[in-house]
Write a protein that holds these residues in place. Sequence first.
Motif, PDB file in Angstrom:
ATOM      1  N   VAL A 173       0.868  -1.188   0.000  1.00 46.75           N
ATOM      2  CA  VAL A 173       0.000   0.000   0.000  1.00 46.75           C
ATOM      3  C   VAL A 173       0.900   1.231   0.000  1.00 46.75           C
ATOM      4  O   VAL A 173       1.684   1.440   0.932  1.00 46.75           O
ATOM      5  N   SER A 174       0.794   2.045  -1.029  1.00 49.00           N
ATOM      6  CA  SER A 174       1.657   3.216  -1.157  1.00 49.00           C
ATOM      7  C   SER A 174       1.071   4.412  -0.418  1.00 49.00           C
ATOM      8  O   SER A 174      -0.102   4.420  -0.035  1.00 49.00           O
ATOM      9  N   ARG A 175       1.895   5.442  -0.223  1.00 45.48           N
ATOM     10  CA  ARG A 175       1.426   6.665   0.432  1.00 45.48           C
ATOM     11  C   ARG A 175       0.306   7.331  -0.375  1.00 45.48           C
ATOM     12  O   ARG A 175      -0.595   7.941   0.182  1.00 45.48           O
ATOM     13  N   SER A 176       0.361   7.178  -1.701  1.00 42.88           N
ATOM     14  CA  SER A 176      -0.649   7.825  -2.550  1.00 42.88           C
ATOM     15  C   SER A 176      -2.031   7.211  -2.377  1.00 42.88           C
ATOM     16  O   SER A 176      -3.028   7.798  -2.811  1.00 42.88           O
ATOM     17  N   ALA A 177      -2.116   6.041  -1.732  1.00 42.59           N
ATOM     18  CA  ALA A 177      -3.423   5.407  -1.513  1.00 42.59           C
ATOM     19  C   ALA A 177      -4.305   6.262  -0.603  1.00 42.59           C
ATOM     20  O   ALA A 177      -5.527   6.114  -0.606  1.00 42.59           O
ATOM     21  N   TYR A 178      -3.679   7.164   0.178  1.00 49.89           N
ATOM     22  CA  TYR A 178      -4.438   8.010   1.100  1.00 49.89           C
ATOM     23  C   TYR A 178      -4.788   9.366   0.498  1.00 49.89           C
ATOM     24  O   TYR A 178      -5.343  10.222   1.172  1.00 49.89           O
ATOM     25  N   ASP A 179      -4.472   9.549  -0.805  1.00 48.43           N
ATOM     26  CA  ASP A 179      -4.787  10.825  -1.452  1.00 48.43           C
ATOM     27  C   ASP A 179      -6.282  10.982  -1.699  1.00 48.43           C
ATOM     28  O   ASP A 179      -6.808  12.084  -1.689  1.00 48.43           O
ATOM     29  N   GLU A 180      -6.975   9.854  -1.959  1.00 48.70           N
ATOM     30  CA  GLU A 180      -8.400   9.898  -2.281  1.00 48.70           C
ATOM     31  C   GLU A 180      -9.116   8.785  -1.523  1.00 48.70           C
ATOM     32  O   GLU A 180      -8.569   7.700  -1.328  1.00 48.70           O
ATOM     33  N   SER A 181     -10.370   9.045  -1.143  1.00 47.49           N
ATOM     34  CA  SER A 181     -11.133   8.049  -0.382  1.00 47.49           C
ATOM     35  C   SER A 181     -11.390   6.790  -1.199  1.00 47.49           C
ATOM     36  O   SER A 181     -11.442   5.687  -0.652  1.00 47.49           O
ATOM     37  N   ARG A 182     -11.543   6.938  -2.519  1.00 44.25           N
ATOM     38  CA  ARG A 182     -11.810   5.765  -3.360  1.00 44.25           C
ATOM     39  C   ARG A 182     -10.605   4.827  -3.413  1.00 44.25           C
ATOM     40  O   ARG A 182     -10.753   3.635  -3.707  1.00 44.25           O
ATOM     41  N   LEU A 183      -9.414   5.348  -3.124  1.00 39.49           N
ATOM     42  CA  LEU A 183      -8.216   4.513  -3.064  1.00 39.49           C
ATOM     43  C   LEU A 183      -7.942   4.027  -1.647  1.00 39.49           C
ATOM     44  O   LEU A 183      -7.398   2.939  -1.443  1.00 39.49           O
ATOM     45  N   GLU A 184      -8.331   4.858  -0.678  1.00 40.80           N
ATOM     46  CA  GLU A 184      -8.046   4.518   0.724  1.00 40.80           C
ATOM     47  C   GLU A 184      -8.901   3.356   1.213  1.00 40.80           C
ATOM     48  O   GLU A 184      -8.415   2.506   1.975  1.00 40.80           O
ATOM     49  N   LYS A 185     -10.146   3.290   0.805  1.00 42.46           N
ATOM     50  CA  LYS A 185     -11.041   2.230   1.296  1.00 42.46           C
ATOM     51  C   LYS A 185     -10.538   0.834   0.949  1.00 42.46           C
ATOM     52  O   LYS A 185     -10.472  -0.042   1.816  1.00 42.46           O
ATOM     53  N   PRO A 186     -10.147   0.567  -0.320  1.00 46.10           N
ATOM     54  CA  PRO A 186      -9.600  -0.767  -0.607  1.00 46.10           C
ATOM     55  C   PRO A 186      -8.268  -1.021   0.088  1.00 46.10           C
ATOM     56  O   PRO A 186      -7.947  -2.170   0.405  1.00 46.10           O
ATOM     57  N   ALA A 187      -7.499   0.047   0.355  1.00 46.26           N
ATOM     58  CA  ALA A 187      -6.236  -0.127   1.083  1.00 46.26           C
ATOM     59  C   ALA A 187      -6.505  -0.580   2.511  1.00 46.26           C
ATOM     60  O   ALA A 187      -5.836  -1.486   3.031  1.00 46.26           O
ATOM     61  N   ARG A 188      -7.485   0.049   3.173  1.00 43.91           N
ATOM     62  CA  ARG A 188      -7.847  -0.364   4.538  1.00 43.91           C
ATOM     63  C   ARG A 188      -8.396  -1.787   4.540  1.00 43.91           C
ATOM     64  O   ARG A 188      -8.130  -2.576   5.447  1.00 43.91           O
ATOM     65  N   SER A 189      -9.184  -2.106   3.526  1.00 47.51           N
ATOM     66  CA  SER A 189      -9.742  -3.450   3.432  1.00 47.51           C
ATOM     67  C   SER A 189      -8.645  -4.498   3.275  1.00 47.51           C
ATOM     68  O   SER A 189      -8.698  -5.571   3.894  1.00 47.51           O
ATOM     69  N   ALA A 190      -7.632  -4.176   2.458  1.00 39.27           N
ATOM     70  CA  ALA A 190      -6.517  -5.107   2.256  1.00 39.27           C
ATOM     71  C   ALA A 190      -5.730  -5.299   3.550  1.00 39.27           C
ATOM     72  O   ALA A 190      -5.309  -6.420   3.878  1.00 39.27           O
ATOM     73  N   MET A 191      -5.566  -4.228   4.315  1.00 38.30           N
ATOM     74  CA  MET A 191      -4.860  -4.330   5.592  1.00 38.30           C
ATOM     75  C   MET A 191      -5.652  -5.175   6.585  1.00 38.30           C
ATOM     76  O   MET A 191      -5.090  -6.031   7.283  1.00 38.30           O
ATOM     77  N   LEU A 192      -6.967  -4.961   6.649  1.00 38.15           N
ATOM     78  CA  LEU A 192      -7.787  -5.731   7.579  1.00 38.15           C
ATOM     79  C   LEU A 192      -7.757  -7.219   7.238  1.00 38.15           C
ATOM     80  O   LEU A 192      -7.699  -8.072   8.129  1.00 38.15           O
ATOM     81  N   THR A 193      -7.773  -7.530   5.951  1.00 34.87           N
ATOM     82  CA  THR A 193      -7.680  -8.927   5.526  1.00 34.87           C
ATOM     83  C   THR A 193      -6.350  -9.530   5.956  1.00 34.87           C
ATOM     84  O   THR A 193      -6.294 -10.667   6.448  1.00 34.87           O
ATOM     85  N   ALA A 194      -5.273  -8.771   5.784  1.00 29.36           N
ATOM     86  CA  ALA A 194      -3.948  -9.251   6.189  1.00 29.36           C
ATOM     87  C   ALA A 194      -3.868  -9.433   7.697  1.00 29.36           C
ATOM     88  O   ALA A 194      -3.243 -10.380   8.187  1.00 29.36           O
ATOM     89  N   ILE A 195      -4.504  -8.541   8.435  1.00 23.23           N
ATOM     90  CA  ILE A 195      -4.505  -8.639   9.908  1.00 23.23           C
ATOM     91  C   ILE A 195      -5.163  -9.940  10.348  1.00 23.23           C
ATOM     92  O   ILE A 195      -4.602 -10.690  11.153  1.00 23.23           O
ATOM     93  N   THR A 196      -6.362 -10.202   9.840  1.00 18.45           N
ATOM     94  CA  THR A 196      -7.073 -11.418  10.248  1.00 18.45           C
ATOM     95  C   THR A 196      -6.318 -12.669   9.829  1.00 18.45           C
ATOM     96  O   THR A 196      -6.368 -13.689  10.521  1.00 18.45           O
ATOM     97  N   ARG A 197      -5.596 -12.595   8.717  1.00 21.89           N
ATOM     98  CA  ARG A 197      -4.817 -13.749   8.255  1.00 21.89           C
ATOM     99  C   ARG A 197      -3.639 -14.043   9.172  1.00 21.89           C
ATOM    100  O   ARG A 197      -3.213 -15.186   9.317  1.00 21.89           O
ATOM    101  N   HIS A 198      -3.118 -13.010   9.831  1.00 19.80           N
ATOM    102  CA  HIS A 198      -1.944 -13.175  10.693  1.00 19.80           C
ATOM    103  C   HIS A 198      -2.292 -13.486  12.142  1.00 19.80           C
ATOM    104  O   HIS A 198      -1.402 -13.782  12.933  1.00 19.80           O
ATOM    105  N   PHE A 199      -3.578 -13.389  12.500  1.00 19.84           N
ATOM    106  CA  PHE A 199      -3.960 -13.739  13.873  1.00 19.84           C
ATOM    107  C   PHE A 199      -3.639 -15.210  14.123  1.00 19.84           C
ATOM    108  O   PHE A 199      -3.999 -16.082  13.332  1.00 19.84           O
ATOM    109  N   SER A 200      -2.982 -15.476  15.249  1.00 22.76           N
ATOM    110  CA  SER A 200      -2.594 -16.850  15.572  1.00 22.76           C
ATOM    111  C   SER A 200      -2.386 -16.971  17.063  1.00 22.76           C
ATOM    112  O   SER A 200      -2.069 -15.992  17.745  1.00 22.76           O
TER     113      SER A 200
END
Length: 297
Positions: free
Chosen positions: A51-78
Amino acid sequence: MACITISGYPCSGKSHRAEQLKKALEDRLADSQNAGPKLKIHVLSDEEINVSRSAYDESRLEKPARSAMLTAITRHFSKDTILIIDGMNYIKGYRYQIYCAAREAGVRVCTLFVVATADMCRERNTQRDESSQYALSTLDNLIMRFEEPSSMVRWDSPLFTIPWDEELPVDDIWKAIISGEKRPPNQAVAVLTKAPTDALQTLEQTSGTLVQLILSAQSHAAAPGGVLTVTLPPSIRLQATVPSRNITLSELQRVKRQFVAVHKRALTQGLAGKGDLDWSEETIARKFISYLEETLN
């Protein structure tokens, strides 16, 4: 095992604190006096999931970036991992999502709030490589929209607030993630055991058979009421205590309909996995006898 959410302004030093904390926890785990479980420590950042810094320039880019992070978080729970989330985490609703996912996974949580002034963050941003910088308008927008963590809400607790020039409270963080309260999953996200596909059929047939068996046992009894013994084929022996009078077929049918309706509702509303009903023929039979005794007596 545990989830540590790091929050703060962009360029406030979150990544530096994440690495500091990782090193301190690794030292604790490597200590010969540590008799606890063998744990891994993982720092999850925007860079790891591209996820690049430019992902936070616009909400339409930020939402999928947050979603990708949340998916990665749940995948790493152990159960054997301490996960340090070095992301933006500036929206309280997003931190609540992380909290709910952690509860569902059965891991402990805490929040680390890294405090720095807005001017300090702007200065640090200009000192970074161009590829790692936020656009000035993006940085100002993120600072303006930042929702500060609060120890008064459960998804940010326990909360450790760390000014930019102070040491990490490693002892307190260690205690929170190793022996702190582990909140149970919310009922809305709790995993329920599914009932077998023939549960309703077993419910109808078993209770209907018992109605006929009870009527038959009553007709052969020496006196009305008392303890009636019935045998559900092939060999389930049951006893029902009924009032000292003849129980009519219509009464038994009414009790059967009520019993089936209650448990059918549990099936249709997704509550079948709760309680101790395992939907086997014998368990349903014993439940029906108990329900019958309570209703008639």
